[in-house]
Design a protein around this motif. Structure first.
Motif, short mmCIF file in Angstrom:
data_model
loop_
_atom_site.label_atom_id
_atom_site.label_comp_id
_atom_site.label_asym_id
_atom_site.label_seq_id
_atom_site.Cartn_x
_atom_site.Cartn_y
_atom_site.Cartn_z
N THR A 91 0.96 -1.15 -0.02
CA THR A 91 -0.19 0.18 0.02
C THR A 91 0.68 0.97 -0.06
OG1 THR A 91 -0.07 0.11 2.54
CG2 THR A 91 -1.92 -1.36 1.36
N THR A 92 0.15 2.59 -0.08
CA THR A 92 0.64 4.03 0.14
C THR A 92 0.29 4.17 0.61
OG1 THR A 92 1.23 3.30 -2.40
CG2 THR A 92 1.31 5.52 -1.52
N GLU A 95 -5.36 -5.73 1.46
CA GLU A 95 -4.73 -4.53 0.89
C GLU A 95 -5.69 -3.35 0.66
OE1 GLU A 95 -2.83 -3.13 -3.40
OE2 GLU A 95 -2.30 -5.16 -1.92
N ASP A 143 -5.62 0.08 2.63
CA ASP A 143 -5.11 1.11 2.07
C ASP A 143 -6.12 2.34 2.82
OD1 ASP A 143 -3.89 2.49 -0.14
OD2 ASP A 143 -5.96 2.59 -1.06
N GLN A 186 -5.35 5.92 4.24
CA GLN A 186 -5.16 6.90 3.04
C GLN A 186 -4.75 8.28 2.96
OE1 GLN A 186 -8.95 7.71 1.04
NE2 GLN A 186 -10.42 7.10 3.67
#
Length: 507
Positions: free
Chosen positions: A418-419, A496, A500, A504
């Protein structure tokens, strides 16, 4: 979550008793009414018998006293029909009646649950306990008591999981006696020694309007069924208004602690009824502003529903010969987020939390996803909570029938793409027997449980699929590593998507 204060918009300027007097004027008027009525009645306690019969959810039915069909409350000029003998000729009389009980319009329902509706009204405290943590108000010296029970509006979404709300009003010989009883009841509500295994979940003051003093205490405890992790939450508001008390008890199945602000507003409204007045439209907002002014330095909320994954982001389950089963969001369930939880998540002492649950049915339940996001006051606190949860996943100390559980593999560190990039994550697979309706079967839940951390935030995820005698693999029995690929991918996609969404807004 919608603003519960907006539910009070239904109060209009033409409501009986409007425009509202100030709190001081209401108290003065109540004193005048009581002095005048006590001068007119003989040495006896006036009790008005009016009980409303109806269906009961969660708890067993039929424990009221002298239940009759609902009747409208008598006008102030009418004489109550039943006079109960007083214990002595010198005992003070009470002019408390069921008109001093809160109504449906006074009670605020927590989003997304439906509005509360009247179920039954009792003379006295009823034959069954209205609160498992409290002694009887009569034992605390009450001269008179009345009780009214409420349930969620039938047929509405989430009605089955909203629980019950029970209210009792009482009058004492003096304001000092009422305050002593209030303190005693509040202590009993916060400790709840009458029930084994209770844990303190939280508390909240009740202030504003005509309230003299009051607070709300919340405790939780597990179901008596040893094969489940189902739990109960009991939130008790005890509020004094001079020589009278009102007790509100909300009992429901709960997963995690949520601050009882809706019960706080309901308690303020009920306090107005206690002195024979209707709650003014400004009650909720003034109460809220009073609370906010006392905690003006508190930080704004960080978490919201925007941090929770939605059903469309979860991978469907392929069904042989038909289209995939898709996930549906459900009402909060009275079960922990993680099957292996060793305690309620309130024990982790998070500053905030939000939760959401999903189910797969085809037509029976074949999948479960539970999600909770927790925000802590500091990374140090989040680190400690992560280690606690990691220990739960490693040993699975939850209360359950051990013969039904075995852990397929030990907890292990995992990577989640994830980012932003997470700090760390761990996962385990627990296998436990499914409910076969009391009959023997080989149905099994295969439950991946995950904890992930980024800074001061944790996310907990359950992804469980039904199987038996084989796991939900491509082949039964699985023989090759590739037989697990689709199942592993579904779990990874769920985790995920959830992580995520939860992280966020973090850098």
């Amino acid at each position: 979550m919608s603003d519960p204060i907006s539910r009070l918009d239904q109060f209009r300027a033409d409501t009986p008793g409007a425009p509202m007097k100030s709190a001081a004027e209401v108290r003065q008027r109540g004193d005048q009414i009581r002095r005048r009525q006590r001068a007119l009645v003989t040495a006896g306690a006036v009790a008005l018998a009016a009980v409303v019969a109806g269906p009961i959810i969660f708890l067993s039915a039929g424990f009221g006293e002298r239940a009759i069909e609902p009747q409208p409350a008598p006008a102030p000029s009418q004489t109550p029909s039943t006079v109960a003998p007083s214990p002595s000729a010198s005992a003070p009389a009470s002019d408390l009646t069921r008109a001093n009980l809160p109504t449906e319009d006074d009670l605020v329902a927590e989003d997304p649950y439906p509005q509360w509706v009247l179920e039954q009204t009792y003379d006295g405290e009823g034959r069954g306990d209205h609160n498992e943590c409290l002694p009887a108000l009569a034992d605390s010296g009450a001269l008179a008591t009345f009780r009214r029970d409420f349930i969620p509006e039938a047929g509405q979404e989430y009605a089955d999981s909203a629980g019950t709300l029970k209210t009792v009003v009482a009058e004492f010989g003096s304001a000092d006696e009422a305050e002593k009883a209030r303190a005693k009841l509040s202590d009993a509500a916060s400790s709840c020694t009458a029930v084994d295994g209770t844990e303190v979940a939280g508390s909240l003051p009740v202030e504003g309007g005509v309230v003299t003093s009051g607070d709300i205490n919340v405790v939780t405890y597990l179901s008596e069924d040893p094969n489940t992790n189902a739990g109960w939450e009991v939130a008790t508001a005890v509020v004094a208004v001079e020589d009278r008390l009102v007790v509100l008890t909300r009992r429901r199945g709960a997963q995690d602690y949520v601050s009882p602000t809706t019960l706080q507003t309901s308690a303020v409204n009920a306090a107005y009824r206690l002195v024979g007045s209707s709650p003014p439209p400004a009650t909720a907002s003034s109460s809220a502003s009073s609370s906010s002014s006392s905690s003006a330095s508190a930080p704004a909320a960080v978490l919201s529903d925007a941090h929770l994954v939605v059903a469309g982001s979860l991978p469907g389950l392929p069904m042989e010969g038909e289209s995939s089963a898709v996930w549906q969001q459900v009402a909060p369930q009275p079960t922990p987020t993680l099957y292996c939880q060793g305690a309620w998540l309130s024990s982790l002492k998070a500053a905030e939390s939000v939760s959401r649950e999903f189910r797969l049915e085809n037509p029976d339940e074949i999948g479960k996803v539970n999600v909770t996001v927790l925000e802590f006051a500091s990374k140090k606190s989040a680190d400690a909570a992560y280690e606690t949860v990691h220990g739960w996943l490693d040993t699975c100390p939850a209360t359950m029938d051990d013969a039904k559980l075995f852990t397929a593999r030990p907890v292990e560190a995992i990577e989640i793409g994830t980012t932003p990039e997470i700090d760390r994550a761990a996962q385990t697979l627990a296998e436990y027997a499914a409910d076969c309706g009391g009959e023997g079967c080989d149905a099994t839940w295969y439950d991946h449980q995950t904890v992930a951390q980024l800074g001061a935030r944790l996310v907990l995820v359950t992804h469980a699929e039904a199987g038996g005698p084989c796991p939900p693999t491509r082949a039964c029995p699985p023989e090759e590593a590739s037989d697990y690929t689709e199942w592993d991918n579904r779990v990874a996609q769920t985790v995920e998507a959830t992580v995520d969404r939860a992280f966020q807004d973090l850098p």
